[in-house]
Design a protein around this motif. Structure first.
Motif, short mmCIF file in Angstrom:
data_model
loop_
_atom_site.label_atom_id
_atom_site.label_comp_id
_atom_site.label_asym_id
_atom_site.label_seq_id
_atom_site.Cartn_x
_atom_site.Cartn_y
_atom_site.Cartn_z
N THR A 182 2.46 -6.34 24.89
CA THR A 182 2.69 -5.27 23.05
C THR A 182 2.93 -6.17 22.29
N GLU B 271 4.51 5.01 17.19
CA GLU B 271 4.75 5.99 18.45
C GLU B 271 4.32 5.25 19.82
N ILE B 272 3.39 4.69 19.73
CA ILE B 272 3.52 3.40 21.13
C ILE B 272 5.19 2.75 21.12
N LYS B 273 5.74 2.31 20.23
CA LYS B 273 6.32 0.53 20.25
C LYS B 273 7.45 2.02 21.24
N GLY B 274 8.17 3.61 20.43
CA GLY B 274 9.12 4.50 21.52
C GLY B 274 8.90 4.52 22.70
N ARG B 275 7.54 4.93 23.10
CA ARG B 275 6.45 5.26 24.16
C ARG B 275 6.74 3.93 25.50
N GLU B 276 6.58 2.40 25.02
CA GLU B 276 6.56 1.60 25.57
C GLU B 276 8.30 1.69 26.07
N GLN B 277 9.02 1.66 25.37
CA GLN B 277 10.82 1.58 25.80
C GLN B 277 11.54 2.36 26.83
N VAL B 278 10.99 3.67 26.54
CA VAL B 278 10.52 4.57 28.12
C VAL B 278 9.55 4.57 28.98
N GLU B 279 8.29 3.40 28.55
CA GLU B 279 7.85 3.59 30.54
C GLU B 279 8.47 2.57 30.65
N HIS C 95 -1.21 -3.53 24.62
CA HIS C 95 -1.37 -2.75 23.63
C HIS C 95 -0.94 -3.13 22.17
N GLU D 74 -6.67 3.55 24.88
CA GLU D 74 -6.56 4.72 23.75
C GLU D 74 -6.23 4.10 22.66
#
Length: 183
Positions: free
Chosen positions: A7, A42-50, A139, A166
């Motif tokens: 990323t 938004e993708i940065k928060g999603r990366e941390q969760v996933e 990403h 995406e």
């Protein structure tokens, strides 16, 4: 097999050097030169969760380790296993950090049980991972800037075919591009 995701904040001309600060003459270009649009991140928060683990090179480790543990927004990264690819780091101080000595060890980590492995920054490592065929996904937040020089993500002769998973363009001109590597 785990998915290895690189990323990056990247400029149109491929520079990933010093997006938030550092030694590049235009360090901090992500927030100094482009207006903030929260939806672009938004993708940065999603990366941390996933993500289930974080992988980085020695330079990124040295930059992140003193700062990220103090930041509440990185609580999940701080808690998860972290791996540093380094031939010189002996005793990492950042919580839950282990040292890998080679890309062969990274390949074994990918083969282990677990979720996504996320790679932040680490230009040299990302290039080595790509050349070794270990990257599964990119990403990229592409910033509408040309910096001309600096560390680049795509260098060193590695080639891959990619498919778009995406894409989205934001009001500040930043473009999210998520690519899967074609095998």
């Amino acid at each position: 097999m785990r998915t290895l995701i690189v990323t990056e904040f990247i400029t149109v001309d491929g520079v990933i050097d010093s997006p938030g600060g550092g030694s590049h003459p235009r360090a901090g270009w992500t927030f100094k030169d482009v207006p903030f649009a929260p939806e672009a991140y938004e993708i940065k928060g999603r990366e941390q969760v996933e993500a289930d683990a974080m992988l980085m090179g020695r330079v990124s480790y040295d930059e992140f380790a003193p700062i990220w543990p103090t930041m509440e927004e990185f609580a999940q990264y701080n808690a998860m296993p972290k791996y540093v690819v380094s031939s010189t780091l002996a005793n990492p101080e950042w919580n839950n950090t282990s040292v890998l000595r080679s890309l062969d060890e990274v390949a074994r980590l990918k083969e282990s049980d677990g979720g996504n492995i996320i790679v932040h920054g680490s230009a040299t490592l990302a290039q080595g991972l790509a050349a070794a065929g270990l990257v599964d996904r990119y990403h990229l937040l592409v910033f509408p800037l040309l910096l001309g020089d600096g560390k680049r993500l795509f260098a060193g002769g590695a080639t891959s075919s990619l498919t778009v998973a995406e894409q989205e363009t934001y009001s500040n001109g930043v473009v999210k591009l998520v690519y899967d590597v074609v095998r």
